[in-house]
Design a protein around this motif. Sequence first.
Motif, short mmCIF file in Angstrom:
data_model
loop_
_atom_site.label_atom_id
_atom_site.label_comp_id
_atom_site.label_asym_id
_atom_site.label_seq_id
_atom_site.Cartn_x
_atom_site.Cartn_y
_atom_site.Cartn_z
N UNK A 12 0.83 -1.21 0.00
CA UNK A 12 0.00 0.00 0.00
C UNK A 12 0.86 1.25 0.00
N UNK A 13 1.89 1.26 0.83
CA UNK A 13 2.78 2.42 0.86
C UNK A 13 3.53 2.59 -0.45
N UNK A 14 3.88 1.51 -1.10
CA UNK A 14 4.53 1.60 -2.40
C UNK A 14 3.59 2.20 -3.44
N UNK A 15 2.32 1.83 -3.39
CA UNK A 15 1.36 2.42 -4.32
C UNK A 15 1.18 3.91 -4.04
N UNK A 16 1.13 4.28 -2.77
CA UNK A 16 1.02 5.70 -2.42
C UNK A 16 2.27 6.44 -2.90
#
Length: 72
Positions: free
Chosen positions: A64-68
């Motif tokens: 999720x943080x990578x997508x953000x």
Amino acid sequence: MLSIKRLFKSLHYASRGILIAWKSEQSFRIQIFAALVVGALIIWLRVSLWEAIALLLLIILVLTLELINSIL
């Protein structure tokens, strides 16, 4: 009220976003591969249920943080 049509539309947009991240972000592909390796190790090493849940939640958090990060 929850509309099934809106739900499917949202899922469609979310899956398109993940596909775009897969195609354009090398780090996302590496992290997906690492997540699959960890998933296989969870099964192979027979970790406890709570450890498996913690690892899976951390994997979801990292992805999720990578997508953000990709958005920014």
